[in-house]
Design an enzyme around this catalytic site. Sequence first.
Site, mmCIF file in Angstrom:
data_model
loop_
_atom_site.group_PDB
_atom_site.id
_atom_site.type_symbol
_atom_site.label_atom_id
_atom_site.label_comp_id
_atom_site.label_asym_id
_atom_site.label_seq_id
_atom_site.Cartn_x
_atom_site.Cartn_y
_atom_site.Cartn_z
ATOM 1 C CB ILE A 141 -7.193 -2.862 7.192
ATOM 2 C CG1 ILE A 141 -8.212 -1.741 7.227
ATOM 3 C CG2 ILE A 141 -6.573 -3.020 5.821
ATOM 4 C CD1 ILE A 141 -7.635 -0.387 6.795
ATOM 5 C CE LYS B 250 -9.135 0.697 3.159
ATOM 6 N NZ LYS B 250 -9.155 1.762 2.128
ATOM 7 C CG ASP C 28 -3.012 -3.081 8.025
ATOM 8 O OD1 ASP C 28 -2.661 -1.988 7.558
ATOM 9 O OD2 ASP C 28 -4.205 -3.331 8.314
ATOM 10 C CE1 TYR D 11 -2.013 2.858 3.431
ATOM 11 C CE2 TYR D 11 -3.006 3.138 1.273
ATOM 12 C CZ TYR D 11 -2.810 3.568 2.565
ATOM 13 O OH TYR D 11 -3.437 4.719 3.009
#
Lengths: 494, 469
Positions: A232, A272, A230, A145
Amino acid sequence: MGLLSRRATCNTHGQDSSYFLGWQEYKKNPYNEVNNPNGIIQMGLAENQLCLDLLEPWLMKNPDALGLKRDGISIFKELALFQDYNGFPAFKRALVDFMGEIRGNKVSFDPNHVVLTAGATSANETLMFCLADQGDAFLLPTPYYPGFDRDLRWRTGVEIVPIHCTSSNGFKVTLPAIEQAYRQAQKRKLRVKGVLITNPSNPLGTTMARDELYLLINFIEDKQIHLISDEIYAGTVFTSPSFVSVMEVLKGRNLDQTQVWERVHIVYSLSKDLGLPGFRVGAIYSNDPVVVSAAIKMSSFGLVSSQTQYLLSAVLFDKKFTKEYMSENHKRLQKQQKDLVSGLEKAGIRCLDSNAGLFCWVDMRHLLKSNTFEAEMELWQKIVYHVKINISPGSSCHCIEPGWFRVCFANMLESTLKLAIQRLKSFVSSIAMKSQSHQELKSLRRKARNNWVSRLSLQSFYDREQDTTTEVSFSYRPHFMSLSNIAATLDAAA
Amino acid sequence: MGLLSRKVTCNSHGQDSSYFLGWQEYEKNPYDEVKNPKGIIQMGLAENQLCFDLLESWLAKNPDAVSFKREEQSIFKELALFQDYHGLPAFKKALVDFMAEIRGNKVSFDTDHLVLTAGATSANETLMFCLAEKGDAILLPTPYYPGFDRDLKWRTGVEIVSIQCSRSNGFQITESALEAAYQEAQRKNLRVKGVLVTNPSNPLGTTMSRNELDLLVNFVTDKEIHLISDEIYSGTVFSSPAFVSIMEVLKDRKLENTQVWERVHVVYSLSKDLGLPGFRVGAIYSNDPIVVAAATKMSSFGLVSSQTQYLLSAMLSDKKFTKEYISKNHKRLQKRQNKLVSGLEKAGISCLESNAGLFCWVDMRHLLSSNTFEAEMELWKRIVYDVKLNISPGSSCHCTEPGWFRVCFANMSEDTLKLAMQRLKSFVSSITIDNQTHQDLKNMRKKNRTKWVFRLSFQSFHDRDQGER
C-alpha cells in the site's frame, strides 16, 4: 441465548487499543492554527496530504472525469448501472499500469489478475476469507499496523502469530524469528496458512531488503504456504534503496509459473500514494485464478463506486500527470521526513533510518522511566495530554521493545510540523532538566546529609515530581525552577 | 492440507444457480435493437432504468455536486480524506429524510441509528455477522432473492431455513408456515436467530399486508429473535395498497422502547428506487445501539465512496426534486408493469397481482410438460435459448411450486418490452399448436388405427416434438 453474535459483543475489533484512543482524544481537542493553537496535533494518522494540491488543478483541467462525461457526452446512465464485480475495464487497465510504473516498470501486472475492493481494509479481509479458515493463522512481522488485528481476525476467525523483530538489526525479518513464530503457532495448535508482510513497512517506514524477501520466499516454498505482500505504501518510497516488490524477486528468480508463484498475493490501494482514503479504492493481485475468482465474487461485499472508478481511470490514464505526480510526491515526502528527523535529533531523539512511508519509527527508549510497557504508556499519555501530540505507541503495533513510537509527518503543514517538534523539544528538555535536577539534588543531599533537618525521602520527592501539571516549587532551593517556568524559558529561547 | 479456505473450494457462493447462468447466456448474446435484434432480451435483471432522464437533468442543473464544490468552494481535499465510518453527516441526514418521505412521513428515522454500507449486499451480510454465529439459522419466506444464498450464508456460515409460502393465498406468510420453519430448523439442530423478509417482496412484487407484519412482530416477540426487513424496493410501490413499513407497525402498536423494538432492523439501498446500483449505497437501520456500534465498525470493510456520498447528499437534500422523482417513478413503473401484465395476458399467461417492485411473478404452470422442477428447467431453457428471453425460474428463488418465473420490466425500453411480449406470444402459440396437433393426431390414430401402416409410437412422436427447435 446470546441475542447478538460473539463478534458484535466481544472486542476483537481491537478498537479499544491506544491506537484508536489517541485518535479519540485528538478529536475532542484538535489543533487548529487559528481556532485552537493549543490543541492536540495529529501525528497518529498516516495520511498523505502533501500532494492534494496537484490533483485539484488536474480535476479543473479535466472536467469530464468528474462530470461523468466521456468526450463531452454524459455517461451517467452507464456508470449508474455499472455494478460488475469484474470492475471497470479502463480503470483496471490504468491501475495496473500505475502499479507497474511505481515499480519502475520492472514488473508488469495483468488486469485479469486484479480484484477491486473498497480499500485495502476490504482486500486484506477478503484474502483471509479466501486463504484461511477459522482457527488458522497468519504470521506477521512485528511491529505491524494495529488495524490488522481487526481486519485479518475479527470476522474471519483467523489468528495472527507475531514474527518478532528487534532493533538489534533494524527490525529486519530473520530466519530464526520466522521459524520461532511458526513453532509458536504449532504449539498453539494453529495451522499456519501464510505470512503477511507490509512492504514498505508500516510502522517502520523502511523497504524490505532483497535478502529478507528471499528468506520469505524460501520459507513459504518450504512450508507450502502463502505470502501476502501489502504494498500500500509502494508509491511513497522517496529515497534509496529503491522499492523491490516481491513480484520482482519472483521474476528475477524465474519463479513465475511455479507453484510458489500462485501463492504470492499483493494488496494495493490509492489511499496512501494518492492520498485518497475517502474514495475507497483497493485491490488484490493474485496469480492464482481460483483465488482471483473467489475474491471477485467476495468483492460484491465491498465494490468500488463506479463514479470513483471512472474518475480515477481518467486520472491514472494520464501518464504524463502520474509521472509528474509521483516525482513531486517523493520530493515532498523526503523533505518533510527530513524536517521531522532533524527536528527530533535536535531534541535528542533518534529515528530508525527510513526511506518510505508517511511516518518515522521513533526511538524514545531513553525517555522511559523503566524499560517496560507501563512506562511506555505513561510516556505516551504525557505526550498526548501534556505535550498535546497524538502519536502511536509501539505496543499498539505489537513491538516487543518498549519505547518506540510511530510519528506521522505527511498529514500536516510544515509550520505545524515545526510546532510539534518544538513542543517535543521542550518536553524532552523538561524531562532532562528534571532528571538533571533530580541528579543534582541527590548529590547535594548526599553531601549535606548532616546539615539537613527536613526528612525529604527520595520516594516523596519522586512522588512530588509526578505532580507535573501543577507548579512544583522548591522554595528552599531557589535555583530549582518549576516545570512551567522551565518550559516558558525554553519557549522563549526557541 | 487444503491450500485455500473451504469457502473458496465449496460452492456456497451460490453462483452455479440458474439465476446467474441465465445472466451469463445473456452476456454471450445480448439483444440490441440495431446491432443484435435477435439477441437475448434481459428480463432477469431487476434494474430501474425508467428515470435516468430525471437524474441527468438534475445533475445538469447542479454541477457542484459532481465537481467537489460546495457553494463554489472546492471541498476536494475534505472529501478525499473523509473515511469516517460514521458517514458524511449531510448524506445521512438527507438519506433518513428520503426514507421517511418514501414512507409518507408516517415514520421518521434517526441518523444515529443509520450505518452506511457499500450496497444492500454488504448491509445484509454485515447484519448476519452482527446477529448470528456460524451454524445459526435465519428464516426466510419463499420465494426469495437468489442472491441471499450467497449474501447471508457464504462467509458467515449462517443457514437459511425456508418459510414455505404458496399460491393458495397469494404467497402470503402464515403463522403455520412460520411455526413449521422454526420446527424444521430445530429438527436440524439449528438455533434460529431471526426472520428476514423483503418488503416489498422480491420476486413477488407485492407489499406485505399489515396482517402479515403483525404476525411477524408477534412471532419474533414470542421467540425472542430478530426481524430484518429488507426494504430496498420501498420506493417502487406504484399502486395500492400503500407501503407499510415494519417501523410503522411497531409505532402504531406502541412498541417503541420495548425489547422487540431493538430487535427489528431495516436494510435499505439506492440501487432500486434511484436506479444507482453502480454507486454502491446501502444502509442498515437499527434501534439497538450495540448493533449500530458493531455494524459501524464492520462497515470499514465496505464504506461508501465519499465522492458518491457527497453527490447523493446534494441530490437527496433537494426535497423538491425527490418529491417529483418519487411521483414520476411510481407513474412510470405502473405504466410499464401494466404493459407487461396485459402483454402476458394476451399470451394466455397470468401474473400474481402486484403493486411494487421492478418485476412480475409470472404463472407459467400451464406451460409445463409436468408439474416438476425438471419441467420448469426445461421450459426455462427453451425460453432462454429459443424464445431468447432471460427470465428467472422460480426454483432459483426456492419457490416450492414449479412453474413460476420472475420477469423484469423496468430495465428496458417500451419497444423492447413489446418485442419480448411478441416473442413470448409466438412461443406460447407454438406450444399450443404442438399440443393441439398432438391431440388431433391422437384422435386420428384412434379413429384410423387399422388404416395406418407405419409404426409411429407415441414415444417417438413425443421425441420428435422435443427436436422441433
